[in-house]
Scaffold this motif. Structure first.
Motif, PDB file in Angstrom:
ATOM      1  N   SER A  87       0.808  -1.225   0.000  1.00  8.36           N
ATOM      2  CA  SER A  87       0.000   0.000   0.000  1.00  8.36           C
ATOM      3  C   SER A  87       0.843   1.278   0.000  1.00  8.36           C
ATOM      4  CB  SER A  87      -0.934   0.007   1.211  1.00  8.36           C
ATOM      5  OG  SER A  87      -0.188   0.019   2.419  1.00  8.36           O
ATOM      6  N   LEU A  88       2.162   1.149   0.151  1.00 10.49           N
ATOM      7  CA  LEU A  88       3.005   2.342   0.168  1.00 10.49           C
ATOM      8  C   LEU A  88       3.323   2.811  -1.245  1.00 10.49           C
ATOM      9  CD1 LEU A  88       5.556   1.723   3.081  1.00 10.49           C
ATOM     10  CD2 LEU A  88       3.221   2.634   3.144  1.00 10.49           C
ATOM     11  N   ILE A  89       3.775   4.050  -1.345  1.00 10.64           N
ATOM     12  CA  ILE A  89       4.175   4.616  -2.633  1.00 10.64           C
ATOM     13  C   ILE A  89       5.450   3.921  -3.088  1.00 10.64           C
ATOM     14  CG2 ILE A  89       4.879   6.729  -3.829  1.00 10.64           C
ATOM     15  CD1 ILE A  89       3.320   8.276  -1.641  1.00 10.64           C
ATOM     16  N   LYS A  90       5.481   3.510  -4.341  1.00 13.63           N
ATOM     17  CA  LYS A  90       6.615   2.760  -4.884  1.00 13.63           C
ATOM     18  C   LYS A  90       7.435   3.675  -5.801  1.00 13.63           C
ATOM     19  CE  LYS A  90       3.710  -1.374  -4.868  1.00 13.63           C
ATOM     20  NZ  LYS A  90       2.577  -0.687  -4.229  1.00 13.63           N
ATOM     21  N   LEU A  91       8.677   3.942  -5.399  1.00 12.71           N
ATOM     22  CA  LEU A  91       9.546   4.843  -6.154  1.00 12.71           C
ATOM     23  C   LEU A  91      10.843   4.142  -6.516  1.00 12.71           C
ATOM     24  CD1 LEU A  91       8.991   8.124  -4.088  1.00 12.71           C
ATOM     25  CD2 LEU A  91       7.905   7.480  -6.246  1.00 12.71           C
ATOM     26  N   ASN A  92      11.713   4.876  -7.228  1.00 11.75           N
ATOM     27  CA  ASN A  92      12.936   4.242  -7.728  1.00 11.75           C
ATOM     28  C   ASN A  92      14.071   4.183  -6.717  1.00 11.75           C
ATOM     29  OD1 ASN A  92      12.970   7.045  -8.042  1.00 11.75           O
ATOM     30  ND2 ASN A  92      14.243   7.003  -9.875  1.00 11.75           N
ATOM     31  N   THR A  93      14.230   5.192  -5.864  1.00  8.98           N
ATOM     32  CA  THR A  93      15.319   5.176  -4.880  1.00  8.98           C
ATOM     33  C   THR A  93      14.881   5.813  -3.563  1.00  8.98           C
ATOM     34  OG1 THR A  93      16.220   7.326  -5.565  1.00  8.98           O
ATOM     35  CG2 THR A  93      17.085   5.362  -6.689  1.00  8.98           C
ATOM     36  N   GLY A  94      15.594   5.468  -2.500  1.00 10.90           N
ATOM     37  CA  GLY A  94      15.305   6.048  -1.196  1.00 10.90           C
ATOM     38  C   GLY A  94      15.552   7.538  -1.165  1.00 10.90           C
ATOM     39  N   ARG A  95      16.620   7.982  -1.811  1.00  6.55           N
ATOM     40  CA  ARG A  95      16.910   9.420  -1.812  1.00  6.55           C
ATOM     41  C   ARG A  95      15.816  10.202  -2.527  1.00  6.55           C
ATOM     42  NH1 ARG A  95      22.335   8.576  -5.336  1.00  6.55           N
ATOM     43  NH2 ARG A  95      22.165   6.590  -4.280  1.00  6.55           N
ATOM     44  N   ASN A  96      15.212   9.588  -3.548  1.00  2.00           N
ATOM     45  CA  ASN A  96      14.112  10.261  -4.228  1.00  2.00           C
ATOM     46  C   ASN A  96      12.835  10.239  -3.396  1.00  2.00           C
ATOM     47  OD1 ASN A  96      15.646  11.042  -6.374  1.00  2.00           O
ATOM     48  ND2 ASN A  96      14.912   9.477  -7.781  1.00  2.00           N
ATOM     49  N   ALA A  97      12.710   9.256  -2.527  1.00  2.00           N
ATOM     50  CA  ALA A  97      11.583   9.263  -1.592  1.00  2.00           C
ATOM     51  C   ALA A  97      11.702  10.448  -0.643  1.00  2.00           C
ATOM     52  CB  ALA A  97      11.551   7.950  -0.817  1.00  2.00           C
ATOM     53  N   LEU A  98      12.932  10.748  -0.200  1.00  2.00           N
ATOM     54  CA  LEU A  98      13.130  11.924   0.647  1.00  2.00           C
ATOM     55  C   LEU A  98      12.850  13.200  -0.137  1.00  2.00           C
ATOM     56  CD1 LEU A  98      13.983  13.354   3.216  1.00  2.00           C
ATOM     57  CD2 LEU A  98      16.369  13.116   2.484  1.00  2.00           C
ATOM     58  N   GLU A  99      13.269  13.254  -1.380  1.00  3.70           N
ATOM     59  CA  GLU A  99      12.994  14.432  -2.211  1.00  3.70           C
ATOM     60  C   GLU A  99      11.484  14.639  -2.348  1.00  3.70           C
ATOM     61  OE1 GLU A  99      13.734  16.094  -6.783  1.00  3.70           O
ATOM     62  OE2 GLU A  99      14.844  14.348  -6.052  1.00  3.70           O
ATOM     63  N   TYR A 100      10.742  13.567  -2.509  1.00  2.00           N
ATOM     64  CA  TYR A 100       9.281  13.622  -2.593  1.00  2.00           C
ATOM     65  C   TYR A 100       8.718  14.274  -1.321  1.00  2.00           C
ATOM     66  CZ  TYR A 100       4.499  11.690  -3.159  1.00  2.00           C
ATOM     67  OH  TYR A 100       3.139  11.518  -3.283  1.00  2.00           O
ATOM     68  N   ILE A 101       9.186  13.808  -0.159  1.00  2.00           N
ATOM     69  CA  ILE A 101       8.710  14.353   1.119  1.00  2.00           C
ATOM     70  C   ILE A 101       8.989  15.847   1.210  1.00  2.00           C
ATOM     71  CG2 ILE A 101       9.105  14.325   3.624  1.00  2.00           C
ATOM     72  CD1 ILE A 101       9.669  11.293   3.343  1.00  2.00           C
ATOM     73  N   LEU A 102      10.199  16.245   0.858  1.00  2.00           N
ATOM     74  CA  LEU A 102      10.591  17.650   0.967  1.00  2.00           C
ATOM     75  C   LEU A 102       9.777  18.531   0.030  1.00  2.00           C
ATOM     76  CD1 LEU A 102      14.478  17.261   1.185  1.00  2.00           C
ATOM     77  CD2 LEU A 102      12.857  17.631   3.058  1.00  2.00           C
ATOM     78  N   LYS A 103       9.504  18.044  -1.163  1.00  3.40           N
ATOM     79  CA  LYS A 103       8.795  18.856  -2.151  1.00  3.40           C
ATOM     80  C   LYS A 103       7.315  19.021  -1.807  1.00  3.40           C
ATOM     81  CE  LYS A 103      11.762  18.436  -6.185  1.00  3.40           C
ATOM     82  NZ  LYS A 103      11.896  18.026  -7.601  1.00  3.40           N
ATOM     83  N   VAL A 104       6.668  17.930  -1.394  1.00  7.92           N
ATOM     84  CA  VAL A 104       5.227  18.036  -1.153  1.00  7.92           C
ATOM     85  C   VAL A 104       4.932  18.813   0.126  1.00  7.92           C
ATOM     86  CG1 VAL A 104       4.694  15.930  -2.444  1.00  7.92           C
ATOM     87  CG2 VAL A 104       5.064  15.804   0.034  1.00  7.92           C
ATOM     88  N   ASN A 105       5.880  18.801   1.082  1.00  6.62           N
ATOM     89  CA  ASN A 105       5.657  19.511   2.341  1.00  6.62           C
ATOM     90  C   ASN A 105       6.199  20.938   2.344  1.00  6.62           C
ATOM     91  OD1 ASN A 105       4.474  17.513   4.472  1.00  6.62           O
ATOM     92  ND2 ASN A 105       6.046  16.335   3.403  1.00  6.62           N
ATOM     93  N   LYS A 106       7.062  21.245   1.367  1.00  3.91           N
ATOM     94  CA  LYS A 106       7.630  22.597   1.240  1.00  3.91           C
ATOM     95  C   LYS A 106       8.285  23.073   2.541  1.00  3.91           C
ATOM     96  CE  LYS A 106       4.539  24.165  -2.464  1.00  3.91           C
ATOM     97  NZ  LYS A 106       3.990  22.848  -2.778  1.00  3.91           N
ATOM     98  N   TYR A 107       9.079  22.206   3.129  1.00  2.00           N
ATOM     99  CA  TYR A 107       9.781  22.574   4.356  1.00  2.00           C
ATOM    100  C   TYR A 107      10.807  23.666   4.081  1.00  2.00           C
ATOM    101  CZ  TYR A 107       7.794  18.470   6.654  1.00  2.00           C
ATOM    102  OH  TYR A 107       6.935  17.544   7.206  1.00  2.00           O
ATOM    103  N   SER A 108      11.044  24.506   5.081  1.00  2.00           N
ATOM    104  CA  SER A 108      12.007  25.601   4.925  1.00  2.00           C
ATOM    105  C   SER A 108      13.412  25.188   5.338  1.00  2.00           C
ATOM    106  CB  SER A 108      11.571  26.806   5.776  1.00  2.00           C
ATOM    107  OG  SER A 108      11.548  26.461   7.160  1.00  2.00           O
ATOM    108  N   LEU A 109      13.529  24.071   6.103  1.00  2.00           N
ATOM    109  CA  LEU A 109      14.837  23.600   6.573  1.00  2.00           C
ATOM    110  C   LEU A 109      14.681  22.169   7.063  1.00  2.00           C
ATOM    111  CD1 LEU A 109      17.448  25.537   8.642  1.00  2.00           C
ATOM    112  CD2 LEU A 109      16.625  23.349   9.538  1.00  2.00           C
ATOM    113  N   ILE A 110      15.763  21.401   6.969  1.00  2.00           N
ATOM    114  CA  ILE A 110      15.753  20.034   7.474  1.00  2.00           C
ATOM    115  C   ILE A 110      16.962  19.810   8.378  1.00  2.00           C
ATOM    116  CG2 ILE A 110      16.916  19.194   5.372  1.00  2.00           C
ATOM    117  CD1 ILE A 110      15.506  16.492   5.835  1.00  2.00           C
ATOM    118  N   TYR A 111      16.726  19.163   9.515  1.00  2.00           N
ATOM    119  CA  TYR A 111      17.803  18.751  10.413  1.00  2.00           C
ATOM    120  C   TYR A 111      18.160  17.305  10.092  1.00  2.00           C
ATOM    121  CZ  TYR A 111      16.699  22.917  13.159  1.00  2.00           C
ATOM    122  OH  TYR A 111      16.486  24.214  13.563  1.00  2.00           O
ATOM    123  N   ILE A 112      19.451  17.041   9.885  1.00  2.00           N
ATOM    124  CA  ILE A 112      19.906  15.697   9.555  1.00  2.00           C
ATOM    125  C   ILE A 112      21.082  15.326  10.459  1.00  2.00           C
ATOM    126  CG2 ILE A 112      19.145  15.841   7.153  1.00  2.00           C
ATOM    127  CD1 ILE A 112      22.075  16.268   6.357  1.00  2.00           C
TER     128      ILE A 112
END
Length: 323
Positions: free
Chosen positions: A28-53
């Motif tokens: 049932s989860l979204i199926k994408l090509n790479t994990g790093r692109n899954a993170l890019e998806y999260i960042l783009k749809v949420n429009k975060y101003s900064l991320i702590y890593i």
């Protein structure tokens, strides 16, 4: 790579490869090509101003962050691999935590109850199921013989339609490991890693999805848990990392932290292959930081589904010569 428009099913012709028909672990989860692109998806749809890593992470994590043009700030972890949060996280910002080695699910649970805009990197914790309402992503090739592939749980769904990836030109290392040996495919494996860099977000390839649909996940998880406990019983007394196996869910490997830093090469000479997590951390940290120490001294002992009791005993016996 040429792609064809959707057309009628081919009848006849040569026989293609066959994979067992089953169900993916996260259908049932979204199926994408790479994990790093899954993170890019999260960042783009949420429009975060900064991320702590965390300092202690793979440098490929910076790829989607930089592509999204989002500022990032590093944070440290303590000797329990828990985050040191001595700063304010604004409502427009997000906090990424890695479920290290697949043994930090209790910390994931605790963080989910304490903060908003939490993002969980489960690249090393495939069998740790996502918590409700928490953006979580997985990298399939860290656990299984696939060329790529990622799963994503996201609270926001993009309206964009992603092109399906094509993986048939990225499987040579997997084929060579079967027809020849694991070492014979290593250069191809490295090349595949390079090819996956800077790819656009795409849907998971049909090849990867077919392979993932035929895996006996219950058996894979049982073997990992068994192997993990065998190593923990033998090595926990020498391990500078303190953790409970009950906090693990079929981990990626067994993390053995010792003071000696020459053991990795000695094990590799015995054909016990130990990767380094992650060399880039040495560039980001000072010698006084725990993350720096982890990078140099952590032994990621393999426990995957290809291995049995005899393999675990071989690891233990080899280690007894050096520690």
């Amino acid at each position: 790579m040429r792609t064809h428009p959707k057309r009628s099913k081919a009848i006849g012709g040569y026989l293609e490869m066959q994979f067992p028909k089953g169900e993916e672990y996260y259908p049932s989860l979204i199926k994408l090509n790479t994990g790093r692109n899954a993170l890019e998806y999260i960042l783009k749809v949420n429009k975060y101003s900064l991320i702590y890593i965390p300092y202690y992470t793979c440098e490929v994590l910076l790829e989607p962050i930089k592509k999204s043009r989002i500022p990032y700030v590093f944070y440290t972890i303590d000797q329990n691999l828990d985050p040191v949060i001595d700063f304010y996280i604004a409502p427009s910002e997000c906090f990424l935590y890695t479920n290290y080695f697949g043994i930090k699910q209790l910390t994931v649970q605790r963080l989910s109850e304490q903060m908003q805009n939490l993002v969980i990197d489960n690249s090393q914790a495939f069998f740790s199921k996502p918590l409700a309402g928490i953006d979580t992503f997985y990298s399939c090739r860290k656990f299984f013989g696939v060329p790529d592939g990622a799963y994503l749980q996201s609270n926001k769904i993009s309206s964009l339609k992603f092109e399906r990836d094509v993986s048939c030109n990225r499987v040579s290392h997997l084929v060579k490991s079967i027809d020849l040996d694991i070492e014979d495919g290593y250069e191809d494996f490295i090349q595949n890693n390079m090819v996956l860099a800077n790819n656009p977000i795409k849907a998971m390839s049909a090849l990867t999805q077919s392979i993932l649909s035929g895996i006996d996940y219950e058996n894979c998880a049982q073997i990992r848990n068994r192997n993990f406990r065998i190593l923990h019983q033998a090595l926990s007394g020498k391990n500078k990392l303190v953790f409970s196996p009950d906090d693990s869910h079929a981990p990626m490997f067994y993390p053995l932290l010792i003071d000696k830093n020459t053991v990795q090469k000695k094990l590799i000479n015995k054909r016990i292959f130990i990767p380094t997590y992650w060399p880039n951390v040495l560039k980001w940290t000072t010698s006084k930081m725990f993350e720096n120490y982890l990078c140099i001294h952590l032994l990621a002992l393999p426990i995957d589904h290809r291995l049995d009791d005899n393999d675990m005993n071989r690891i233990i016996s080899s280690l007894s010569l050096f520690i």
